[in-house]
Design an enzyme around this catalytic site. Structure first.
Site, PDB file in Angstrom:
ATOM      1  CB  CYS A  86      37.767  40.907  45.200  1.00 39.27           C
ATOM      2  SG  CYS A  86      37.278  40.310  43.512  1.00 39.27           S
ATOM      3  CG  HIS A 104      39.651  41.572  39.960  1.00 33.18           C
ATOM      4  ND1 HIS A 104      40.253  42.007  39.263  1.00 33.18           N
ATOM      5  CD2 HIS A 104      38.675  41.274  39.677  1.00 33.18           C
ATOM      6  CE1 HIS A 104      40.825  41.329  39.329  1.00 33.18           C
ATOM      7  NE2 HIS A 104      39.461  40.735  39.194  1.00 33.18           N
ATOM      8  CG  HIS A 106      37.733  39.526  35.245  1.00 28.96           C
ATOM      9  ND1 HIS A 106      37.681  37.713  35.522  1.00 28.96           N
ATOM     10  CD2 HIS A 106      38.725  39.650  36.248  1.00 28.96           C
ATOM     11  CE1 HIS A 106      38.174  37.877  36.769  1.00 28.96           C
ATOM     12  NE2 HIS A 106      38.996  38.352  37.043  1.00 28.96           N
ATOM     13  CD  GLU A 129      46.424  65.625  27.327  1.00 31.36           C
ATOM     14  OE1 GLU A 129      48.122  65.156  26.960  1.00 31.36           O
ATOM     15  OE2 GLU A 129      46.009  66.153  27.850  1.00 31.36           O
ATOM     16  CG  HIS A 179      43.183  36.982  36.901  1.00 36.78           C
ATOM     17  ND1 HIS A 179      42.987  36.732  38.265  1.00 36.78           N
ATOM     18  CD2 HIS A 179      41.783  38.011  37.043  1.00 36.78           C
ATOM     19  CE1 HIS A 179      42.471  37.112  38.957  1.00 36.78           C
ATOM     20  NE2 HIS A 179      41.600  37.621  37.868  1.00 36.78           N
TER      21      HIS A 179
HETATM   22 ZN   LIG Z   1      39.749  37.970  38.756  1.00 35.01          ZN
END
Ligand SMILES: [Zn+2]
Length: 223
Positions: A86, A104, A106, A129, A179
């Site tokens: 990433c 990140h 999943h 809200e 993803h």
């Molecule tokens: Zn990923």
């Protein structure tokens, strides 16, 4: 237990990445070695390795990078760890948004939210809200999170993620279709808060869709 304290040194950032990895594993956000966590402290950026159990991270497994994304130090090379896949995506949030932390996830809710309409360029929410947990967003605001298409490799998402960030300056996240999601904040606490609020909003959208309930109210009186 995770303590709500600002990061005061690099060791603090490394410890927090390990604690957050274990916590996010319980949320189902980083299972199967997926997902990632990165925290910035001053001019240094800390990232977990790629392809390791995020619930079993140790501080000496965490990489330290400079502001340009170059690795300064990291785990013993004999262990064979590589910095997170990433990395180029996290760097966009640091450079373009001045982020203090990037996650990140999943998350199934995030992936499902992108599948309600496979053509939609963005996830749109209003009148919920939990939007108020997103910096600069109010209950009545129509808030959009861009959706980019997935690629075979994580790093190949970097260009489209950078373009999506530029096109949606109010968003604190970018969804990746089928993803997951990238989420950031000014510091690790706001990044975590944003991630939790967005996940709630994605879950609401998916559940409303399944129940046939409109996500946005259709009564003029509530607008
Ligand atoms: Zn990923």
């Amino acid at each position: 237990m995770i303590r709500q304290q600002p990061v005061t040194c690099g060791d603090d950032a490394k410890r927090l990445i390990c604690e957050l990895g274990a916590h996010f594993y319980t949320q189902g956000w980083v299972s199967g070695t997926g997902g990632g966590i990165s925290i910035r402290h001053r001019k240094r950026i800390y990232m977990a390795p790629s392809g390791v159990l995020k619930e079993a991270l140790e501080p000496d497994m965490i990489f330290e990078l400079d502001q340009d994304g170059a690795v300064i130090s990291g785990p013993d090379p004999a262990l064979g760890y590589r910095v997170s896949e990433c990395q180029p995506l996290f760097m966009h949030a640091y450079r373009q948004r001045g982020a203090g932390a990037v996650l990140h996830a999943h998350s199934q809710w995030a992936a499902l939210a992108t599948m309600i309409d496979e053509q939609a360029p963005a996830f749109v929410t209003s009148h919920l809200e939990m939007q108020k947990g997103l910096s600069g967003v109010g209950y009545y605001d129509q808030h959009s999170v861009p959706i980019i298409d997935n690629t075979a490799r994580e790093c190949e998402l970097a260009d489209s993620l950078g373009e999506a960030m530029a096109s949606y300056p109010q968003a604190h996240a970018v969804l990746v279709r089928r993803h997951g999601v990238y989420v950031w904040g000014a510091d690790w606490i706001s990044a975590k808060r944003h991630a939790e609020c967005y996940d709630y909003l994605f879950a609401m959208a998916v559940r409303c869709h399944g129940l046939g309930i409109p996500l946005t109210p259709n009564r003029a009186s509530v607008i």
